[in-house]
Write an enzyme that holds these catalytic residues in place. Structure first.
Site, PDB file in Angstrom:
ATOM      1  NE  ARG A   6      -2.956  -0.390   4.705  1.00 53.55           N
ATOM      2  CZ  ARG A   6      -2.007   0.323   5.153  1.00 53.55           C
ATOM      3  NH1 ARG A   6      -0.740  -0.016   4.696  1.00 53.55           N
ATOM      4  NH2 ARG A   6      -2.109   1.429   5.993  1.00 53.55           N
ATOM      5  NE  ARG A  15      -7.171   0.401  -0.531  1.00 51.43           N
ATOM      6  CZ  ARG A  15      -6.275   0.758  -0.980  1.00 51.43           C
ATOM      7  NH1 ARG A  15      -6.382   0.617  -2.686  1.00 51.43           N
ATOM      8  NH2 ARG A  15      -5.335   1.471  -0.726  1.00 51.43           N
ATOM      9  CG  ASP A  51     -11.188   9.012   4.335  1.00 52.54           C
ATOM     10  OD1 ASP A  51     -10.298   8.259   5.084  1.00 52.54           O
ATOM     11  OD2 ASP A  51     -10.756  10.201   4.247  1.00 52.54           O
ATOM     12  CE1 TYR A 129      -6.131  14.204   7.230  1.00 55.88           C
ATOM     13  CE2 TYR A 129      -8.093  14.807   8.564  1.00 55.88           C
ATOM     14  CZ  TYR A 129      -6.965  13.822   8.349  1.00 55.88           C
ATOM     15  OH  TYR A 129      -6.629  12.798   9.139  1.00 55.88           O
TER      16      TYR A 129
END
Lengths: 322, 322
Positions: A6, A15, A51, A129
């Site tokens: 970003r 994006r 990711d 996660y």
């Protein structure tokens, strides 16, 4: 460290029209955002845009990305949940990753000799996660599983190591010329838990990837305090966060038997929010601490979204002129 | 480490009728929750029930506690904000803390010789709350202020050190027999930032409190990797988180010139979520690592709200029988 992101206007523009997960799964766009920072800054190597959670979806977990970060609707909490996770063929489960690599290699060759680094999360970090179902602060569910059901915990980490090995070997076969393994949360484990749960599967993963012939970079974020133990994973390069000077990190690696390993790092990404001359000064200090041997210059963690472009340019210039 | 808290049914019962900040400010109730764990477990020392952010309110910040944690409506972001912060007389700004201590001392004497530990946050950790306005993950605003305006950052940390010294000396005068200084977030600073911003004010604070004659415990959470540098603050005791065995922590303190200092810690509070025999095994291992000299047994961080009472009982039993 998160070369694409970003902080780049061209990334934000792209994006605006696509969700994060859709971007990871679209080879054309994933290749494009991988290339964006290379075109702008001329880095010496590219890192695949993807990711850590990508392999969890074909293993059977329901992954989504919200404003608050990643979320898993069916987290792993017991033996039955672990058994339900399945190995997958990367050509079937994550074909988009391999196609992104296929697309990238000829484009990177056009930029000069620019190697491509593939990556995945380390078994422990991916397990957090899977168990917590989100980015955790205290990792209570992970540790609860470790202490109440060590057998299931071992099985989960072994399974993740096997799956991740196949996933990374497929990346190498598709054209990745080095592999980085991110252990973003390993800084929360004690020495005993490192030895008991984390070291074995991580070492097995590193070894399996090295068998393909490519070098492996292991980034044990937050774990410089036990770097002598971490050295036992047998990586070719160790990513060092910003908490310890590289010269001392190297001494700890040597104490752990990894005298030949290279180090990668370690500018605090927050420094890129400050004045340019301070960035240059710190880059020079880190290059001195790296002793001008076996050192890959890098940030000590991911770049912040509001980093000024001109500070990244100053960093690259200072590294190249050093 | 957070002796009082939500893991105790008697604490939850009391909290059902009063907000967290009101509890901190009510001497009768704050003394009661300080005593609750002592009555139940017979700990060797009591720690005052309060919060790190309590002194920020009389300095001029608007502090509240929400479901998401603490919040400051008017965070400190520049030189003018720092100048606006004012020193305060603890008898006027935080009389409830001193009255809580006054009430506690006779009650603790009834329980046998039970010393009372007063506490405050360290300048860096309190500064992160003042700057970020909340519990942070990446401390971007704090580091941005450090790097863009080092003068203002120095001034803020000095001011916090001065205010905190007066606050802690008032606690000692009211009856606290030892002081613990919590540096909960210091693990996010690099060695250079430690030397440049954090060490000086922290050392000054420790020295000012020691001048009263009571011992000072300093808890540099997450900073075992640079414990040799941390040793320069000159504390009597160093709290050690669970990331490094006590024997190695002591060696790093000695390397930093703090050979005479005691250590405190360091059971991972997550272990208390597991089976009781594992708790006992780990307690015994930690007592061995503590080398049976200059060691205060403690957790390596705050206790979790869903910790079973019987595991705390098992811990206390194992420590007393060791």
């Amino acid at each position: 460290m998160r070369q694409a992101g970003r902080y780049l206007p061209e990334y934000r523009a792209l994006r605006a029209n696509v969700s994060f997960l859709d971007l990871c799964k679209n080879p054309e766009l994933a290749a494009e955002v991988t290339l964006q920072p290379l075109r702008r800054f001329g880095f010496d190597a590219a890192i695949l845009f993807s990711d850590l959670l990508v392999p969890l979806e074909p293993m059977g977990l329901e992954v989504s990305f919200t404003e608050q970060g990643p979320a898993i609707a069916n987290p792993v909490r017991n033996a039955a949940d672990v058994e339900r996770l399945h190995n997958f063929d990367p050509a079937v489960g994550t074909p988009f990753v391999l196609e992104t690599i296929n697309r990238l290699r000829p484009e990177l060759d056009k930029l000069g000799p620019t190697p491509l680094i593939g990556f995945a999360g380390a078994p422990f970090t991916v397990a957090t996660y899977a168990i917590e179902g989100k980015t955790s602060k205290r990792f209570v569910e992970t540790k609860r599983l470790f202490y109440t059901d060590p057998q299931t915990s071992h099985r989960l980490l072994e399974k993740l190591a096997e799956t991740t090995a196949a996933y990374l070997i497929a990346q190498v076969n598709a054209g990745a010329q080095a592999i980085q393994i991110f252990d973003s949360w390993v800084g929360v484990v004690s020495v005993e838990d490192w030895q008991r749960f984390v070291l074995g599967p991580t070492k097995a993963l590193v070894k399996a990837v090295q068998a393909t012939g490519v070098p492996v970079i292991y980034f044990p974020n937050g774990a410089t305090t036990i770097l002598d133990r971490v050295a036992a994973v047998g990586a070719d390069v160790y990513g060092i966060d910003w908490r310890l000077p590289l010269s001392e990190a190297r001494a700890r690696l040597e104490a752990g038997g990894a005298a030949g390993a290279a180090v990668q790092g370690n500018l605090d990404p927050a420094l890129l929010l400050g004045p340019k001359d301070e960035v240059v000064r710190q880059v020079q200090a880190i290059i001195e601490q790296g002793q001008r041997r076996g050192h890959i210059f890098n940030l000590g963690h991911g770049i912040y979204p509001d980093t000024p472009i001109e500070n990244v340019e100053a960093l690259v210039g200072a590294v190249k002129n050093a």
